[in-house]
Each structure stands twice: as C-alpha cells, then as structure tokens.
Scaffold this active site. Sequence first.
Site, mmCIF file in Angstrom:
data_model
loop_
_atom_site.group_PDB
_atom_site.id
_atom_site.type_symbol
_atom_site.label_atom_id
_atom_site.label_comp_id
_atom_site.label_asym_id
_atom_site.label_seq_id
_atom_site.Cartn_x
_atom_site.Cartn_y
_atom_site.Cartn_z
ATOM 1 N N HIS A 187 0.814 -1.209 0.000
ATOM 2 C CA HIS A 187 0.000 0.000 0.000
ATOM 3 C C HIS A 187 0.856 1.272 0.000
ATOM 4 O O HIS A 187 0.635 2.199 -0.782
ATOM 5 C CB HIS A 187 -0.894 0.030 1.249
ATOM 6 C CG HIS A 187 -1.567 -1.256 1.574
ATOM 7 N ND1 HIS A 187 -2.805 -1.624 1.058
ATOM 8 C CD2 HIS A 187 -1.181 -2.284 2.387
ATOM 9 C CE1 HIS A 187 -3.147 -2.803 1.549
ATOM 10 N NE2 HIS A 187 -2.185 -3.241 2.338
ATOM 11 N N ASP A 188 1.797 1.323 0.934
ATOM 12 C CA ASP A 188 2.531 2.569 1.175
ATOM 13 C C ASP A 188 3.512 2.891 0.056
ATOM 14 O O ASP A 188 3.779 4.073 -0.200
ATOM 15 C CB ASP A 188 3.284 2.497 2.521
ATOM 16 C CG ASP A 188 2.325 2.357 3.679
ATOM 17 O OD1 ASP A 188 2.755 1.944 4.763
ATOM 18 O OD2 ASP A 188 1.116 2.647 3.501
#
Length: 349
Positions: A273-274
């Site tokens: 995600h990041d």
Amino acid sequence: MHEARREPVSILMDCDTGIDDALALVYLCSQPHVELVAVTSTPGNVDAEQVARNNLALLDLCGRSDVPVAVGAQAPLGIPLVTTPETHGPQGIGYAELPVSRRGIERRDAVELWVEAARARPGELTALLTAPLTNFALALRAEPRLPELLRGVVIMGGAYYYQGNTTPTAEWNTHVDPEAAAEVFRAFAGQPEERLPIVCALETTERIEMRPEHVAALARAAGCAKPELVDPDHAPGLRSQASNPLVRHLSDMLRFYFEFHRDYDQGYVAHVHDYFAASVAAGTANFSTRTATVHVETSAPRLLGTTIADYRGLWGEAPNARIVWSNQPDEAFKELVAAVGGLAAGLDF
Ligand code: RIB
Ligand code: CA
C-alpha cells in the site's frame, strides 16, 4: 488523469514502519528528484519508538543518515494503541534484523517539526502519510493553516465501497485512530480541489500486489549473483542469503508479509500500500482521482474507522478529498524494481 513526471518534490513523511512503509521509504531514497525533508514516526503497526528505530536503520542502510527522524504521539488521540505484530512482525520489519543505528532521533517532537517546516517553507512541502493520522491531526491542531502552507498531501488510508482489512468495513490506518482521521478530513473541507489530499485507499492499493517474482527481479536489478527465491513451499522464516544487504533485508521483510497474506487467505502476495502512496507523492505514478466528501465513523462500535465517500454531493457538504480510483500495477512494479534495484546496486556496503 495524473501523469507521472519527475519534477523536484520535497517530502515530509509520517509512517508506522511496517514492511510496506519500509519499502516506501527505501523507494523515496532511490529518487534523485525527491528531497526527503524528514521522517516522523506514528504508532500503528508497532509502537512509535520501534517505528523510529526502523526509520533510522533504514535511512542508514540507504546512505541517508542526513534525514532527521522524529517521534510525536505515543498513542491515538482518543483510544488505546493497538499494534499488529502478526502482520508486520514483532519489530515491524518481518524477519529482517536491521543494523541498529548509532544516531538518535530528533529532540524536537514530530508535531513541532511539521509545523516549523511548513511555516519555514510555505507552498513547498508535500506531506506523505502512510500511518494512522495521529501526528498529522495534532499538527493541524497546532497550525490550522497547514492545508494552505503545504504544497500537497498524500494519504494512505481508508476503503471506499470496498472491504476493510481490519474490520469488515475499516482499513488499518483509519481504524487505529478514527478521531485523527476524522479531524484531518474535516480540516480540508472547502479547500480548492488542487489542495485536497490525494487518498490512496484499499480499493487501489490492494492492486499493487507484490509477488515473489518481483523480489527476484529486484535482486537481479541489484546485481545479486544468485537468484533470490522466495518460494511458498519454503519453510516459514527462511532467511535470505542475498549478497546485497538492502536486497537481503527487503527479502526477509517481504517473506514475512507474503506468509501473512497467505495465512489470511489472500495468496502468497504482499499488498504494498505505502509504496504506491510514495510513488504518488514522488510524482512517478500514473493514476486518476475522483473528488469526494469523506466521513470517518468515530462512534458506532462496529463501524469505528469506517470511511465513507460521497462522490455525488448527496450530503451537501464541501469535498475534502481526491480519492484514487485507477492505477497501473505493472508500471508500479517496473518502477519499483528499477529504482530500488538501482539504489541497492549503487550502495557502498
Ligand atoms: O491498511 C494498510 C496500511 O496499514 C499500510 O499503511 C500499512 O503499513 C498499515 O499501516
Ligand atoms: Ca503504514
């Protein structure tokens, strides 16, 4: 459509390092056009002190011991801290054992650092938030003009008409600190569209699904002599023997993450995600957004941290977010492998 471009960008990052936060941080270190102004540490995946230790160690590993690391809040605004060792490991970095940094964190509190930096460089800094929004909410309380002082804001958080990863409806970052998330979105209501936070949420970040072949490609790009095999049939916890330390540590982190996703019936993959949020902040991703009014649930016990997006103005409230609705996973991994592989190959270990 937001087209990728590599214009200079100055980033303040707040994270809860965590495996995908680690990948995001390493990726930013690989980008010559990115000025990494500071990295602040919010409690989430692990406690704030461990997040800071991870950030210091990763920056050392990437040859960026010049980047200050600070700590702010030790717990969410209104509820006890819940961490997730099962997802990211007891230290937040999977099976990796990073060399402990000899340098310390900043004396300044993270919130003080954010406010001072934004006031000193109005219109220049981009906020990248890949953690619960506790520190950023506190910074907004200290300086309500932050939405005008910052050049841009990118948030990894929420899930919009998409299943949560922490409760059936809530994503981790907004679930850890719902009050902070609610305060942050409220603070941006009424801002012009180009100042609204770009929100990377599960419906698009789970498309950035790392697989073992990406780790193998990363090792090749770093010039590792032997193939880097992270195989689902390996015994859990097998440690990498990669010749390149950065590849070795990332491989040990990602193996843990692959095993976690498999244990939760998502396959031997890792939703990074990041990293996607970092590529949005760095201006190296192609993506599209839709403007919306976001509400974060802070009182219904079963729905705490649930994020709802009003894309149609049905609530009659000013928009406060630009939510990513399309991205390019294949491009994202080509970029990650080339960038981080190149960084690893060039480091002097
Ligand atoms: O839900 C995913 C988010 O929660 C990511 O930022 C991950 O690092 C965790 O913090
Ligand atoms: Ca995170």
